[in-house]
Write an enzyme that holds these catalytic residues in place. Structure first.
Site, mmCIF file in Angstrom:
data_model
loop_
_atom_site.group_PDB
_atom_site.id
_atom_site.type_symbol
_atom_site.label_atom_id
_atom_site.label_comp_id
_atom_site.label_asym_id
_atom_site.label_seq_id
_atom_site.Cartn_x
_atom_site.Cartn_y
_atom_site.Cartn_z
ATOM 1 N N VAL A 128 43.548 -87.557 -13.078
ATOM 2 C CA VAL A 128 42.550 -86.478 -13.037
ATOM 3 C C VAL A 128 42.073 -86.199 -14.456
ATOM 4 O O VAL A 128 42.879 -85.926 -15.353
ATOM 5 C CB VAL A 128 43.149 -85.197 -12.413
ATOM 6 C CG1 VAL A 128 42.111 -84.083 -12.401
ATOM 7 C CG2 VAL A 128 43.639 -85.464 -10.997
ATOM 8 N N ASP A 129 40.761 -86.292 -14.652
ATOM 9 C CA ASP A 129 40.147 -85.999 -15.958
ATOM 10 C C ASP A 129 39.727 -84.538 -15.971
ATOM 11 O O ASP A 129 39.028 -84.076 -15.052
ATOM 12 C CB ASP A 129 38.930 -86.899 -16.185
ATOM 13 C CG ASP A 129 39.287 -88.372 -16.127
ATOM 14 O OD1 ASP A 129 40.408 -88.707 -16.538
ATOM 15 O OD2 ASP A 129 38.449 -89.172 -15.673
#
Length: 251
Positions: A128-129
């Protein structure tokens, strides 16, 4: 043996590898196979390869490139980029990869569940960015940091864990390649909500940063710039700490 995994992350672009700064400016680093050979010699715990533009360009993974890297790689290899279906995941595993990383398709929780049922939770990783908004709140992004998720970060990570992901790579876009430390508040916030392992990524510039991330809840640490740049002028040099130095900091 180290209790904590310390994982280099290489970003693919075309036939070479690059390093981004806050997901924007790019520095060309060279041939991925040369980097893999050096990491083999350094006895690296695990390696992550990300084709960071595959989903944005609506491409499937480059299977022949993945096979070439996996063949050369002596350590466990995780791959992410362009994965949207179970068929993509199957093809990536067929190239010799140990773990598949889902990023832009991470809101497709059924895909995570189906993949975990077929290949086991230990083989399915979600990345997850995350970027802070103007009020300082963390928000999740996909497609190389260009598309903000509609769902809140808290709900997103909880859905990922419930779907069956084996671990979560938590990447700070704001700290990407800054090399002044991880987003410790983010690591603590997420690790307090989840029971699956958290891999901290984004911001490492020295060994103490790894120790800080672990003390705030990370189960493993990962870095890009720290393992491809050297010195204040950021000369390109593939490197990795000695096992002795890592043990002194982390064990």
């Amino acid at each position: 043996m180290l209790k904590t995994r310390v994982i280099p992350v290489l970003s693919l672009k075309g036939s070479g590898i690059i390093k981004t700064h806050k997901f924007k400016t790019q520095t060309y680093l060279g041939d991925p196979l040369n980097a893999v050979k050096i990491f083999n010699e350094k006895e690296v715990d695990e390696l992550v390869i990300l084709d960071i533009f595959a989903s944005k360009e609506n491409r499937e993974p480059n299977y022949s490139k993945i096979k070439n890297i996996a063949t050369e790689c002596f350590m466990p290899l995780a791959y992410g980029g362009g994965i949207k279906t179970i068929e993509h995941i199957k093809k990536v595993f067929d190239q010799g990869v140990e773990k598949v990383i889902i990023n832009s398709a991470s809101t497709n929780y059924q895909l995570i569940t189906n993949a975990a049922k077929i290949y086991g939770t230990q083989s399915i990783v979600v990345s997850v960015d995350i970027k802070k908004n103007i009020w300082g709140s963390h928000e999740a992004y996909t497609f190389s940091g260009t598309k903000k998720n509609k769902i809140s970060l808290d709900s997103h990570i909880q859905n990922i864990a419930k779907a069956g992901a084996g671990e979560l790579i938590l990447q700070s876009i704001d700290n990407d390649s800054v090399m002044k430390g991880f987003d410790l508040k983010l690591i603590e916030k997420v690790s307090n909500q989840l029971e699956i392992p958290i891999v901290a990524l984004g911001g490492a510039g020295e060994l103490n940063h790894f120790k800080e991330a672990i003390s705030h809840g990370a189960s493993a640490v990962a870095a890009g710039s720290m393992f491809v740049f050297k010195g204040k002028h950021r000369a390109v040099l593939i490197n990795y700490p000695t096992q002795k130095d890592l043990k002194n900091i982390l064990n």
